[in-house]
Design an enzyme around this catalytic site. Structure first.
Site, PDB file in Angstrom:
ATOM      1  N   LYS A  53      -4.564  -5.889   0.442  1.00 11.26           N
ATOM      2  CA  LYS A  53      -3.558  -5.997   1.139  1.00 11.26           C
ATOM      3  C   LYS A  53      -3.410  -5.264   2.280  1.00 11.26           C
ATOM      4  O   LYS A  53      -3.563  -5.843   3.610  1.00 11.26           O
ATOM      5  CB  LYS A  53      -2.474  -4.875   0.058  1.00 11.26           C
ATOM      6  CG  LYS A  53      -1.618  -5.617  -0.933  1.00 11.26           C
ATOM      7  CD  LYS A  53      -0.953  -5.036  -2.107  1.00 11.26           C
ATOM      8  CE  LYS A  53      -0.506  -5.708  -3.592  1.00 11.26           C
ATOM      9  NZ  LYS A  53       0.035  -5.108  -4.107  1.00 11.26           N
ATOM     10  N   GLN A  97       1.519   1.169  -6.023  1.00 10.24           N
ATOM     11  CA  GLN A  97       0.868  -0.165  -6.270  1.00 10.24           C
ATOM     12  C   GLN A  97       1.388   0.177  -8.057  1.00 10.24           C
ATOM     13  O   GLN A  97       0.707   1.118  -9.049  1.00 10.24           O
ATOM     14  CB  GLN A  97      -0.766  -0.315  -6.755  1.00 10.24           C
ATOM     15  CG  GLN A  97      -0.944  -1.809  -7.681  1.00 10.24           C
ATOM     16  CD  GLN A  97      -1.388  -2.728  -6.864  1.00 10.24           C
ATOM     17  OE1 GLN A  97      -0.474  -2.807  -5.234  1.00 10.24           O
ATOM     18  NE2 GLN A  97      -0.733  -4.131  -7.811  1.00 10.24           N
ATOM     19  N   ASP A 120       8.329  -3.207  -1.122  1.00  8.98           N
ATOM     20  CA  ASP A 120       8.267  -3.836  -3.047  1.00  8.98           C
ATOM     21  C   ASP A 120       9.849  -4.203  -3.305  1.00  8.98           C
ATOM     22  O   ASP A 120      10.480  -4.588  -3.926  1.00  8.98           O
ATOM     23  CB  ASP A 120       8.242  -3.435  -4.373  1.00  8.98           C
ATOM     24  CG  ASP A 120       6.479  -3.154  -4.128  1.00  8.98           C
ATOM     25  OD1 ASP A 120       6.079  -4.358  -3.674  1.00  8.98           O
ATOM     26  OD2 ASP A 120       6.229  -2.369  -4.494  1.00  8.98           O
TER      27      ASP A 120
HETATM   28  N1  GUN Z   1       1.590  -5.153  -9.234  1.00 12.64           N
HETATM   29  C1  GUN Z   1       1.557  -6.431  -9.874  1.00 12.64           C
HETATM   30  N2  GUN Z   1       2.352  -7.190  -8.240  1.00 12.64           N
HETATM   31  C2  GUN Z   1       2.443  -5.806  -7.503  1.00 12.64           C
HETATM   32  C3  GUN Z   1       4.002  -5.553  -6.436  1.00 12.64           C
HETATM   33  O1  GUN Z   1       3.975  -7.023  -5.864  1.00 12.64           O
HETATM   34  N3  GUN Z   1       3.858  -4.405  -5.914  1.00 12.64           N
HETATM   35  C4  GUN Z   1       3.406  -3.800  -6.418  1.00 12.64           C
HETATM   36  N4  GUN Z   1       4.064  -2.508  -5.582  1.00 12.64           N
HETATM   37  N5  GUN Z   1       2.951  -3.566  -8.169  1.00 12.64           N
HETATM   38  C5  GUN Z   1       2.247  -5.108  -8.200  1.00 12.64           C
END
Ligand code: GUN
Length: 287
Positions: A53, A97, A120
């Site tokens: 990311k 995350q 998110d």
């Molecule tokens: N863990 C797996 N996919 C995601 C996501 O799209 N956002 C977050 N915050 N954690 C994740």
């Protein structure tokens, strides 16, 4: 019949190109879009996702802040970190995350994030807006899948869509997005009886189980010409795999996504897009 590969890398790049342009436009207005990530503990998969990311942000001109926290952090310590990021005017998007270590509560954590920084789409505010067709910030994986349909001109009106997932990050937001497009949506999960029957009836299957010891989506389970979106990603016999085997499923499907290189790159691209949206939102309300 051999279907068409839905190439997440190509579609994600087209999103990133637009994001890069939008980031430049924001900078010209004096806004330097910035994403803050919070990674707790030492889950290697999560660390890789967060690293990817950051790399993607760098590519498109989005600044990043990287918060790595000890796996034993308490809920109130984490809340303080989130509160500080909420108050930090230079931060436009906040991503904690997931999954979190066991002592931390996912709802308490995600709902602490300011809704205008919630890239998110997980806060009750943004999840509620999505259900009301008013969302500005939508969970990244679901909006990435919608972008894939759009890219290929796949009409969803009246299509029977079977979701194999009911999570807040994938299944529930997808349900609303697909309904908005007038699809008929069925949400299946671990307690669904006769999953194969639902899959057989589906024009589109969106599968996100991620555990090959429990579930594999085989060609025998789908109807000829179905569209298969494989959201899962897991390690199986030292290989990165989804819920289906792309080489086999594409023999019967009209469209399918590979793993890796399908939905994964779209999730990252939509996170970048959400960060731009969040930066625009905060500039509009003067923060
Ligand atoms: N863990 C797996 N996919 C995601 C996501 O799209 N956002 C977050 N915050 N954690 C994740």
């Amino acid at each position: 019949m051999t279907g068409v590969k839905i190439d997440g890398k190509v579609i994600a790049q087209s999103v990133k190109d637009r994001v890069k342009q939008a980031a430049e436009e924001l900078r010209a207005q004096g806004i330097d879009p910035c994403l803050a990530t919070v990674l707790i503990g030492d889950n290697p998969a999560s660390a890789t996702y967060v690293r990817n990311k950051h790399k993607a942000c760098l590519e498109v001109g989005i600044a990043t802040k990287d918060h790595k926290m000890d796996g034993n952090i308490t809920q109130s310590e984490l809340s303080k970190v989130i509160d500080n990021l909420n108050a930090d005017k230079s931060v436009h998007g906040i991503l904690v995350q997931l999954p979190l270590p066991g002592q931390l509560d996912e709802f308490a954590t995600t709902s602490r994030i300011s809704p205008i920084k919630d890239v998110d789409g997980l806060t009750p505010h943004n999840a509620g807006l999505l259900a009301m067709k008013k969302a500005a910030l939508v969970a990244c994986t679901p909006s990435g899948i919608m972008e894939m349909f759009d890219y290929h001109g796949i009409d969803l009106v009246g299509k029977n869509v079977v979701l194999i997932n009911r999570s807040n990050l994938v299944g529930k937001p997808l349900y609303h997005l697909l309904l908005e497009k007038n699809a008929t949506v069925i949400t299946c999960h671990s307690k669904t009886k006769d999953l194969s029957k639902y899959c057989q009836s589906a024009d589109i299957i969106i599968s996100a189980v991620g555990d090959r010891s429990k579930f594999i989506l085989t060609p025998a389970m789908i109807k000829e010409g179905a569209i298969v979106i494989d959201v899962a990603i897991s390690r199986f016999h030292e290989k990165i795999v989804g819920d289906s085997d792309f080489d086999q499923i594409i023999q019967k499907a009209s469209f399918a996504t590979p793993v890796p290189g399908g939905v994964g790159p779209m999730t990252v691209a939509m996170l970048l897009r959400n960060t731009i949206t969040a930066a625009s939102l905060s500039s509009q309300i003067g923060r």
